[in-house]
Design a protein around this motif. Structure first.
Motif, mmCIF file in Angstrom:
data_model
loop_
_atom_site.group_PDB
_atom_site.id
_atom_site.type_symbol
_atom_site.label_atom_id
_atom_site.label_comp_id
_atom_site.label_asym_id
_atom_site.label_seq_id
_atom_site.Cartn_x
_atom_site.Cartn_y
_atom_site.Cartn_z
ATOM 1 N N MET A 1 -1.705 89.357 80.781
ATOM 2 C CA MET A 1 -0.978 88.169 80.409
ATOM 3 C C MET A 1 -0.162 87.653 81.661
ATOM 4 O O MET A 1 0.544 88.169 82.155
ATOM 5 C CB MET A 1 -0.245 88.383 79.223
ATOM 6 N N ALA A 2 -0.544 86.214 81.839
ATOM 7 C CA ALA A 2 0.338 85.622 82.892
ATOM 8 C C ALA A 2 1.796 85.774 82.775
ATOM 9 O O ALA A 2 2.207 85.312 81.573
ATOM 10 C CB ALA A 2 -0.193 84.417 83.343
ATOM 11 N N ASP A 3 2.513 85.879 83.683
ATOM 12 C CA ASP A 3 4.006 85.849 83.449
ATOM 13 C C ASP A 3 4.428 84.388 84.349
ATOM 14 O O ASP A 3 4.413 84.637 85.715
ATOM 15 C CB ASP A 3 4.809 87.037 84.334
ATOM 16 N N TRP A 4 4.899 83.528 83.508
ATOM 17 C CA TRP A 4 5.408 82.354 84.194
ATOM 18 C C TRP A 4 6.649 82.079 84.224
ATOM 19 O O TRP A 4 7.388 82.545 83.372
ATOM 20 C CB TRP A 4 4.562 81.120 83.304
ATOM 21 N N ALA A 29 7.706 86.852 92.509
ATOM 22 C CA ALA A 29 7.436 88.135 93.038
ATOM 23 C C ALA A 29 7.198 88.253 94.578
ATOM 24 O O ALA A 29 6.623 87.349 94.854
ATOM 25 C CB ALA A 29 6.702 89.035 91.996
ATOM 26 N N PRO A 30 7.464 89.063 95.210
ATOM 27 C CA PRO A 30 7.076 89.492 96.341
ATOM 28 C C PRO A 30 5.353 89.360 96.660
ATOM 29 O O PRO A 30 4.768 89.733 95.904
ATOM 30 C CB PRO A 30 7.503 90.833 96.953
ATOM 31 N N PHE A 31 5.118 88.739 97.757
ATOM 32 C CA PHE A 31 3.587 88.423 97.988
ATOM 33 C C PHE A 31 3.360 88.599 99.354
ATOM 34 O O PHE A 31 4.447 88.920 100.441
ATOM 35 C CB PHE A 31 3.289 87.174 97.380
ATOM 36 N N LYS A 32 2.221 88.937 99.759
ATOM 37 C CA LYS A 32 1.819 88.995 101.153
ATOM 38 C C LYS A 32 1.260 87.570 101.619
ATOM 39 O O LYS A 32 0.644 86.697 101.014
ATOM 40 C CB LYS A 32 0.478 90.247 101.391
ATOM 41 N N GLY A 34 -1.057 84.945 103.031
ATOM 42 C CA GLY A 34 -2.446 84.811 102.792
ATOM 43 C C GLY A 34 -2.814 84.547 101.273
ATOM 44 O O GLY A 34 -3.869 84.186 100.914
ATOM 45 N N GLN A 35 -1.852 85.298 100.373
ATOM 46 C CA GLN A 35 -2.135 85.298 98.949
ATOM 47 C C GLN A 35 -1.797 83.935 98.175
ATOM 48 O O GLN A 35 -1.222 82.971 98.822
ATOM 49 C CB GLN A 35 -1.315 86.321 98.208
ATOM 50 N N PHE A 36 -2.210 83.681 96.874
ATOM 51 C CA PHE A 36 -2.037 82.627 96.081
ATOM 52 C C PHE A 36 -1.445 82.843 95.058
ATOM 53 O O PHE A 36 -1.636 84.228 94.294
ATOM 54 C CB PHE A 36 -3.556 82.054 95.975
ATOM 55 N N THR A 37 -1.065 81.897 94.100
ATOM 56 C CA THR A 37 -0.416 82.111 92.838
ATOM 57 C C THR A 37 -1.221 80.997 92.037
ATOM 58 O O THR A 37 -1.852 80.133 92.499
ATOM 59 C CB THR A 37 1.092 82.000 92.597
ATOM 60 N N LYS A 38 -0.560 80.599 90.847
ATOM 61 C CA LYS A 38 -1.099 79.578 89.925
ATOM 62 C C LYS A 38 0.034 78.462 89.707
ATOM 63 O O LYS A 38 1.135 78.991 89.465
ATOM 64 C CB LYS A 38 -1.713 80.058 88.653
ATOM 65 N N LEU A 39 -0.156 77.357 89.920
ATOM 66 C CA LEU A 39 0.655 76.221 89.330
ATOM 67 C C LEU A 39 0.282 75.740 87.983
ATOM 68 O O LEU A 39 -1.022 75.598 87.817
ATOM 69 C CB LEU A 39 0.955 75.130 90.198
ATOM 70 N N ALA A 40 1.047 75.331 87.237
ATOM 71 C CA ALA A 40 0.741 74.954 85.753
ATOM 72 C C ALA A 40 1.725 73.801 85.286
ATOM 73 O O ALA A 40 2.699 73.619 85.861
ATOM 74 C CB ALA A 40 0.791 76.018 84.797
ATOM 75 N N TRP A 41 1.045 72.776 84.531
ATOM 76 C CA TRP A 41 1.747 71.796 83.883
ATOM 77 C C TRP A 41 1.148 71.777 82.347
ATOM 78 O O TRP A 41 0.019 72.248 82.189
ATOM 79 C CB TRP A 41 1.292 70.362 84.350
ATOM 80 N N HIS A 42 1.987 71.481 81.519
ATOM 81 C CA HIS A 42 1.640 71.624 79.933
ATOM 82 C C HIS A 42 2.259 70.544 79.216
ATOM 83 O O HIS A 42 3.510 69.925 79.427
ATOM 84 C CB HIS A 42 1.965 72.925 79.378
ATOM 85 N N GLU A 86 10.498 69.697 87.049
ATOM 86 C CA GLU A 86 9.982 71.061 86.927
ATOM 87 C C GLU A 86 8.668 71.446 86.919
ATOM 88 O O GLU A 86 7.861 70.457 86.541
ATOM 89 C CB GLU A 86 10.881 71.568 85.778
ATOM 90 N N LEU A 87 8.261 72.373 87.174
ATOM 91 C CA LEU A 87 6.838 72.897 86.754
ATOM 92 C C LEU A 87 6.869 74.445 86.791
ATOM 93 O O LEU A 87 7.711 75.019 87.032
ATOM 94 C CB LEU A 87 5.777 72.436 88.092
ATOM 95 N N LEU A 88 5.494 74.939 86.234
ATOM 96 C CA LEU A 88 5.457 76.469 85.843
ATOM 97 C C LEU A 88 4.763 76.979 87.165
ATOM 98 O O LEU A 88 3.750 76.343 87.717
ATOM 99 C CB LEU A 88 4.763 76.637 84.593
ATOM 100 N N VAL A 89 5.199 78.219 87.534
ATOM 101 C CA VAL A 89 4.615 78.966 88.830
ATOM 102 C C VAL A 89 4.452 80.369 87.995
ATOM 103 O O VAL A 89 5.231 80.834 87.348
ATOM 104 C CB VAL A 89 5.555 79.026 90.143
ATOM 105 N N GLU A 90 3.314 80.932 88.399
ATOM 106 C CA GLU A 90 2.944 82.266 87.921
ATOM 107 C C GLU A 90 3.683 83.034 88.916
ATOM 108 O O GLU A 90 3.631 83.044 90.044
ATOM 109 C CB GLU A 90 1.323 82.655 87.952
ATOM 110 N N ARG A 91 4.451 84.225 88.339
ATOM 111 C CA ARG A 91 5.331 84.750 89.070
ATOM 112 C C ARG A 91 4.738 85.880 90.306
ATOM 113 O O ARG A 91 5.115 85.957 91.162
ATOM 114 C CB ARG A 91 6.245 85.932 88.005
ATOM 115 N N SER A 92 3.231 86.413 89.805
ATOM 116 C CA SER A 92 2.908 87.283 90.761
ATOM 117 C C SER A 92 1.886 86.521 91.388
ATOM 118 O O SER A 92 0.995 85.855 91.033
ATOM 119 C CB SER A 92 2.194 88.601 89.838
#
Length: 245
Positions: A1-4, A29-32, A34-42, A86-92
């Motif tokens: 389950m995504a944590d937004w 959350a901390p990341f490395k 080169g990594q990616f996350t997700k952005l969302a609109w609802h 505002e927008l939603l960002v996946e934490r991890s």
């Protein structure tokens, strides 16, 4: 389950009619690098999310480089965001296009098309690449000169690195400071090696590819012709890749 988490736009940069960047204040959350996350609109009825790489180094405000696709379900909404929205960002974060996945080598080639340059800027900003490799070559292919984004940031991050090279390509118009044509053709005919004054070899070269799938696929095939192989965790190679869309 995504944590937004809810993020707030701190600044935005419009690079061209379709290209823009958002700096977002969000408790991720901390990341490395080169990594990616997700952005969302609802809306009331549905939520749309897509993956975007971090352009910033870990620990800095989150930054994302976006191409607006007019018929897309998400990017037209992102393109309308202004400071304070505002927008939603996946934490991890996720993804394996990271330097800890790259086998030891001498030359690090970072090859991108379009917004695929984002994770490589994150790597340059994070900084461990400078200790890990002797030579770093950033290659960026775009259609038009106005799409060569982040040049000031690249200069800022690399001004004290004498063994860094930035080699841009512009394919659809003449440009004073860029090579003509496509990255893949310059790999095939040897012009990229000639420009960098470095040869592709299995011993020394480590190549990260990020961009449109055609460029990634064609570059992989051309590099294989030069003796390089795709890197797998179970079988070490020289090429790591990520498709952008």
């Amino acid at each position: 389950m995504a944590d937004w988490v809810t993020g707030k736009v701190k600044s935005r940069t419009q690079w061209s009619d379709t290209l823009f960047s958002l700096v977002v204040d969000a408790e991720v959350a901390p990341f490395k690098a080169g990594q990616f996350t997700k952005l969302a609109w609802h809306s009331e009825h549905h939520k749309v999310s897509r993956a975007y790489s971090y352009v910033n180094a870990p620990g800095e405000d989150s930054e994302f480089y976006v191409v607006n696709i007019p018929e897309g379900q998400l990017t037209p909404h992102l393109a309308e965001l202004q400071v304070g929205d505002e927008l939603l960002v996946e934490r991890s974060a996720a993804g394996f296009l990271t330097l800890d996945e790259v086998p030891a080598g001498r030359d690090l080639w970072l090859m991108a098309t379009g917004t695929g340059i984002g994770p490589f800027i994150s790597m340059l900003a994070e900084g461990s690449c400078w200790q890990q490799f002797t030579n770093i070559i950033l290659v960026h292919g775009v259609r038009l000169g106005e799409e060569l984004a982040y040049q000031a940031r690249i200069r800022e991050l690399t001004q004290d690195q004498p063994n860094f090279q930035y080699i841009p390509f512009v394919s659809r118009e003449a440009h004073a400071t860029a090579e003509p044509g496509r990255i893949t053709h310059a790999i095939a005919n040897g012009k990229l090696e000639q420009k960098a004054q470095l040869a592709f070899t299995a011993e020394h070269s480590r190549v990260l590819l990020c961009g449109n799938p055609q460029m990634v696929r064609d570059s992989l095939n051309e590099l294989k012709e030069k003796g390089l192989k795709k890197h797998l965790r179970r079988k070490a190679g020289q090429i790591l890749m990520e498709n952008y869309w």
